[in-house]
Design an enzyme around this catalytic site. Structure first.
Site, PDB file in Angstrom:
ATOM      1  CG  HIS A  77      -0.368   0.063   2.540  1.00 21.03           C
ATOM      2  ND1 HIS A  77      -0.022   1.240   3.164  1.00 21.03           N
ATOM      3  CD2 HIS A  77      -0.047  -0.931   3.413  1.00 21.03           C
ATOM      4  CE1 HIS A  77       0.468   0.985   4.364  1.00 21.03           C
ATOM      5  NE2 HIS A  77       0.475  -0.328   4.537  1.00 21.03           N
ATOM      6  CG  ASP A  84      -2.749   4.177   2.750  1.00 23.35           C
ATOM      7  OD1 ASP A  84      -2.392   3.073   2.276  1.00 23.35           O
ATOM      8  OD2 ASP A  84      -3.448   4.284   3.764  1.00 23.35           O
ATOM      9  CD  GLU A 132      -2.979  -1.393   5.887  1.00 21.87           C
ATOM     10  OE1 GLU A 132      -3.188  -2.302   6.717  1.00 21.87           O
ATOM     11  OE2 GLU A 132      -2.297  -0.378   6.160  1.00 21.87           O
ATOM     12  CD  GLU A 133      -0.864   2.419   7.593  1.00 20.01           C
ATOM     13  OE1 GLU A 133      -1.576   1.989   8.528  1.00 20.01           O
ATOM     14  OE2 GLU A 133       0.315   2.082   7.453  1.00 20.01           O
ATOM     15  CG  HIS A 150       1.017   2.521  12.582  1.00 19.01           C
ATOM     16  ND1 HIS A 150      -0.264   2.070  12.804  1.00 19.01           N
ATOM     17  CD2 HIS A 150       1.346   2.069  11.346  1.00 19.01           C
ATOM     18  CE1 HIS A 150      -0.686   1.379  11.756  1.00 19.01           C
ATOM     19  NE2 HIS A 150       0.294   1.367  10.853  1.00 19.01           N
TER      20      HIS A 150
END
Length: 455
Positions: free
Chosen positions: A96, A98, A161-162, A427
């Site tokens: 992904h 993003d 996805e996030e 994250h």
């Protein structure tokens, strides 16, 4: 004629300087799909990924979108495809593009989280690991083969996805023919340690929910009414405290637990990797890997209430929290949410009004990693890591869409791999990528494609 393993490895290594520079360029795009952010950057990121895939030899590259469950059109994904030679298998490579929001810039050890910075063996910056390095691992493998790709390949790079992958199920369904494959490689996980590869064979599920408590119609003087009239913030705190027992295990009845792989995680390693403050104790019971991979967790993500600095001497009429529960493999998000809701409703203090609202949920995943395609992956990992055999491990995070792949492509072998290591801090602030480990991951993916072509 396909490349030999040694030539393939040399081709990957020779291409790594360019791959790393392209990764930096991709990471400079702040492609945050969360609400309130400029989504033109997500579109720009998708366009950059599409150009990378065209440059890596993909014949058919397209940017696609789909509507999510909310009815809103999701963020752009990229699909690149090259047909398989006669008789060869077809492989789907997922990542992904993003990224998570950067958060407070003051928490980063660099002025701009979206300006990658090389410090020692690591490249720091938001998205440098999760998951733009996954995108570039696919590109690196394709570049190493050049025009001699021995299998069919579809690269599928998602754009939200996030933010929960709201449109992903429709994306997969609407593009099912393009995405069909014999092997699906999901490059969005981690390895056991720097220098020690792993296949991820289990992931927890997730439910996020809002918990709101109301005790009053309006705020009132805490001196005049306190002592007889309950305030909502105290009621909420007491209610949230019931989610754990005295040891720190989740106290919600009806949630499942499981047994983790026979791996030992030393306490001192987990303390260092998580950044635990001196004197803080671990919570829960059982082996650490079970607490991290195969037992449920409950976390308070945030609370809507007056800030300490600006708060008045008043009883708060309402307070709201966002909670997140991670679910053990074998559990199911719908029934888990109902269990949490029953738990809270039975324990709300002082007759307060309670509202529990599901934000989103995703099911856990268990993968039976047996068979020749998994053996091909393990052999590729061992070769890329110079003889170090990979382990099968669990991951505490969630990738709920794996269940969608399993449902739509039941005969495909799903390989969950990754470029991260335990110190990547995905994250969080100071996210980073270990470059030597990244090189090994790129080698492993190229060798995997080679091994699959020989089955």
């Amino acid at each position: 004629m396909s490349l030999s393993r040694s030539d393939l490895r040399s081709a990957v290594d020779a291409g790594m300087p360019t791959v790393i520079e392209d990764l930096k360029q991709l990471a400079r795009i702040p492609s945050v799909a969360f609400e309130g952010f400029d989504h033109s950057h997500v579109t720009r990121s998708a366009e950059a990924v599409a150009e990378l895939l065209r440059g890596a030899g993909m014949d058919d590259v397209r940017i696609v979108t789909a509507k999510g469950a909310s009815g809103q059109t999701g963020q752009p994904a990229v699909i690149g495809r090259k047909a398989a030679p006669a008789g060869a298998p077809h492989v789907l490579l997922y990542a992904h593009h993003d990224v998570q929001p950067a958060g407070d810039y003051d928490d980063w050890e660099q002025d701009d989280p979206f300006e990658p910075q090389l410090r020692g063996e690591r490249l720091f910056g938001r998205g440098c690991a999760d998951d733009k390095a996954g995108v570039m691992a696919h590109v690196a493998a394709l570049r190493a083969f050049g025009d001699d790709l021995p299998v069919g390949v579809t690269v599928f790079v998602e754009g939200e996805e996030e933010f929960g992958s709201d449109s992903l199920e429709n994306l997969i369904t609407e593009n099912r023919d393009l995405l069909a494959a014999d092997v699906i490689v999901i490059a969005d996980s981690a390895n056991w340690d720097v220098g020690h590869p792993a296949l991820t064979t289990s992931l927890r599920g997730v439910i996020n929910a809002y918990v709101e408590v109301r005790t009053l119609n309006q705020a009132v003087h805490s001196g005049m009414f306190g002592g007889a009239v309950p305030d909502a913030l105290t009621a909420l705190c007491r209610l949230l405290g019931t989610l754990h027992d005295e040891t720190g295990d989740v106290a919600v009845e009806g949630l499942k637990t499981g047994t983790a792989a026979p791996l030992d995680l030393p306490e001192e390693r987990l303390r260092a990797e998580s950044g635990m403050v001196d004197g803080v104790e671990f919570i829960g019971s059982g082996r650490l890997v079970e607490r991290l991979w195969t037992k449920p967790t409950a976390t308070v993500l945030g609370i809507d209430a007056p800030g300490a600095r600006e708060s008045a001497n008043a009883l708060q009429p309402s307070a709201r929290a966002k909670i997140s529960l991670r679910l053990a493999p074998g559990d199911e998000s719908v029934s888990a949410f109902e269990a949490v809701k029953r738990h809270l409703e039975a324990r709300v203090p002082w007759g307060a009004q309670l509202t529990v609202t599901l934000d989103h949920g995703g099911n856990p995943c268990q993968i039976d990693a047996r068979g020749e395609r998994y053996d091909a992956a393990r052999a590729a990992f061992a070769e890329a890591w110079d003889g170090v055999e990979p382990v099968d491990m669990g991951v505490g995070g969630a990738i709920p869409f794996i269940a969608t792949f399993q449902e739509l492509f039941p005969d495909a072998a799903i390989l969950v791999t990754g470029v991260e290591d335990p110190d990547s801090r995905a994250h969080g602030p100071n996210e980073s990528l270990h470059l030597a480990e990244f090189t090994r991951a790129c080698r492993a993916e190229a060798l995997l494609l080679h091994n699959l072509s020989e089955l």
